[in-house]
Design a protein around this motif. Structure first.
Motif, PDB file in Angstrom:
ATOM      1  N   LEU A   1       0.809  -1.220   0.000  1.00 35.74           N
ATOM      2  CA  LEU A   1       0.000   0.000   0.000  1.00 35.74           C
ATOM      3  C   LEU A   1       0.844   1.272   0.000  1.00 35.74           C
ATOM      4  O   LEU A   1       0.298   2.373   0.036  1.00 35.74           O
ATOM      5  N   SER A   2       2.156   1.136  -0.032  1.00 33.63           N
ATOM      6  CA  SER A   2       3.044   2.299   0.099  1.00 33.63           C
ATOM      7  C   SER A   2       3.938   2.479  -1.118  1.00 33.63           C
ATOM      8  O   SER A   2       5.064   2.969  -0.998  1.00 33.63           O
ATOM      9  N   LYS A   3       3.452   2.106  -2.294  1.00 30.03           N
ATOM     10  CA  LYS A   3       4.282   2.181  -3.490  1.00 30.03           C
ATOM     11  C   LYS A   3       4.720   3.608  -3.802  1.00 30.03           C
ATOM     12  O   LYS A   3       5.834   3.838  -4.276  1.00 30.03           O
ATOM     13  N   ALA A   4       3.855   4.583  -3.549  1.00 33.11           N
ATOM     14  CA  ALA A   4       4.188   5.972  -3.878  1.00 33.11           C
ATOM     15  C   ALA A   4       5.381   6.460  -3.070  1.00 33.11           C
ATOM     16  O   ALA A   4       6.375   6.941  -3.620  1.00 33.11           O
ATOM     17  N   VAL A   5       5.297   6.332  -1.752  1.00 33.94           N
ATOM     18  CA  VAL A   5       6.382   6.833  -0.920  1.00 33.94           C
ATOM     19  C   VAL A   5       7.633   5.981  -1.078  1.00 33.94           C
ATOM     20  O   VAL A   5       8.764   6.495  -1.020  1.00 33.94           O
ATOM     21  N   LEU A   6       7.476   4.677  -1.300  1.00 36.14           N
ATOM     22  CA  LEU A   6       8.636   3.820  -1.527  1.00 36.14           C
ATOM     23  C   LEU A   6       9.381   4.231  -2.794  1.00 36.14           C
ATOM     24  O   LEU A   6      10.614   4.255  -2.821  1.00 36.14           O
ATOM     25  N   SER A   7       8.626   4.573  -3.838  1.00 34.25           N
ATOM     26  CA  SER A   7       9.259   5.005  -5.090  1.00 34.25           C
ATOM     27  C   SER A   7      10.035   6.298  -4.893  1.00 34.25           C
ATOM     28  O   SER A   7      11.133   6.467  -5.438  1.00 34.25           O
ATOM     29  N   VAL A   8       9.484   7.212  -4.106  1.00 31.62           N
ATOM     30  CA  VAL A   8      10.161   8.483  -3.850  1.00 31.62           C
ATOM     31  C   VAL A   8      11.453   8.256  -3.068  1.00 31.62           C
ATOM     32  O   VAL A   8      12.511   8.801  -3.412  1.00 31.62           O
ATOM     33  N   ILE A   9      11.390   7.451  -2.024  1.00 33.31           N
ATOM     34  CA  ILE A   9      12.575   7.203  -1.209  1.00 33.31           C
ATOM     35  C   ILE A   9      13.635   6.458  -2.008  1.00 33.31           C
ATOM     36  O   ILE A   9      14.835   6.732  -1.879  1.00 33.31           O
TER      37      ILE A   9
END
Length: 289
Positions: free
Chosen positions: A187-195
């Motif tokens: 559920l955290s693909k967006a923030v994982l991609s940014v990091i």
């Protein structure tokens, strides 16, 4: 219709900002393949003139540049993987409300953003205690955790994932580890991609760590190799003040532009694939909480 007309100033401002940001990058690209004399005279503005690939030929003539590319790719991939393996569990642990030491631990991590031991104590720890001096591991392990990235991820976990989701998983007998792997991460693909993007860019451009801790030419990353090439060519161009020195100076400028393109092109290629997640992930991690 009126709403569309009212947006025209915003579009114009956006176009102006895009031009301010994009033109220097575009100029470096066209300058790297233009005649160096015309670049120095300010004749290159919008399109390359008298195509000249000498800068790239001179760069790729040096065998060390391929070694530097190989090392940088390895440091970037391995370093990002290890950094994510450290950052994700740490951020998740600090987002768990049941963890009693959550706030003191967060404060402890944040203190490292403002206070550090300094270069000499850090060098002594890495070289004499960890024995990683002049090894590939010094580029991967000692500085694997970025506290700023961890706080962004922790804020996302804490504010964007409902507590009811954990409570429902807990009723089904789900452990913290299983919840992290099977629920939180998907559920955290967006923030994982940014990091991941933050870590990749940081690892790719890593320069100071290699300059301080690496001495073996077979271990140095691309940034150090390009630095050595630039220093060598600029020193040669400054040794002669005559016509030969002028030509050497033009060549050095061409190599400088070419080296910037060589160093940044992989990141420019990677960014569009992660750009769709970038804004969403940053805003979620920075605004909430």
């Amino acid at each position: 219709m009126k709403a569309k007309l009212s947006n025209i100033p915003l579009y114009m401002l956006g176009a102006l900002l895009l031009l301010i940001v994009a033109y220097p990058l575009y100029f470096i690209v066209i300058a790297s393949i233009s005649d160096p004399g015309m670049v120095l005279n300010g004749e290159v503005w919008l399109v390359p003139k008298k195509i000249n690939l000498t800068g790239y030929k001179e760069l790729f003539k040096v065998s060390r540049i391929w070694v530097g590319y190989r090392n940088t790719i390895f440091y970037t991939v391995a370093g990002t993987a290890i950094s994510m393996l450290v950052t994700v569990p740490a951020a998740y642990a600090l987002s768990v409300r049941e963890l009693k030491i959550r706030k003191p631990a967060t404060l402890f991590f944040m203190l490292t953003m403002f206070l550090n031991g300094g270069l000499i104590p850090t060098y002594l720890v890495i070289s004499q205690l960890l024995h990683m001096d002049n090894t590939m591991w010094v580029m991967i392990i000692p500085f694997c955790l970025n506290v700023y990235n961890m706080i962004i991820m922790r804020t996302f976990f804490e504010n964007s994932l409902p507590q009811e989701l954990w409570e429902a998983a807990q009723l089904d007998g789900c452990s913290y580890t299983r919840y992290l792997v099977q629920v939180v991460i998907p559920l955290s693909k967006a923030v994982l991609s940014v990091i991941i993007l933050y870590y990749v860019v940081g690892k790719w451009n890593e320069y100071f760590t290699a300059l301080i801790y690496l001495r073996d030419d077979s271990l140095v990353p691309l940034q150090i190799v390009l630095r050595d090439i630039l220093i060598q060519n600029e020193a040669f161009s400054g040794a002669d003040m005559g016509a030969a020195g002028l030509e050497a100076s033009k060549k050095a400028n061409l190599i400088r532009y070419s080296s910037i393109v060589v160093a940044t092109l992989p990141m420019m290629i990677l960014y569009p694939f992660l750009q769709k997640y970038f804004e969403k992930g940053v805003m979620i991690g920075a605004v909430k909480g």
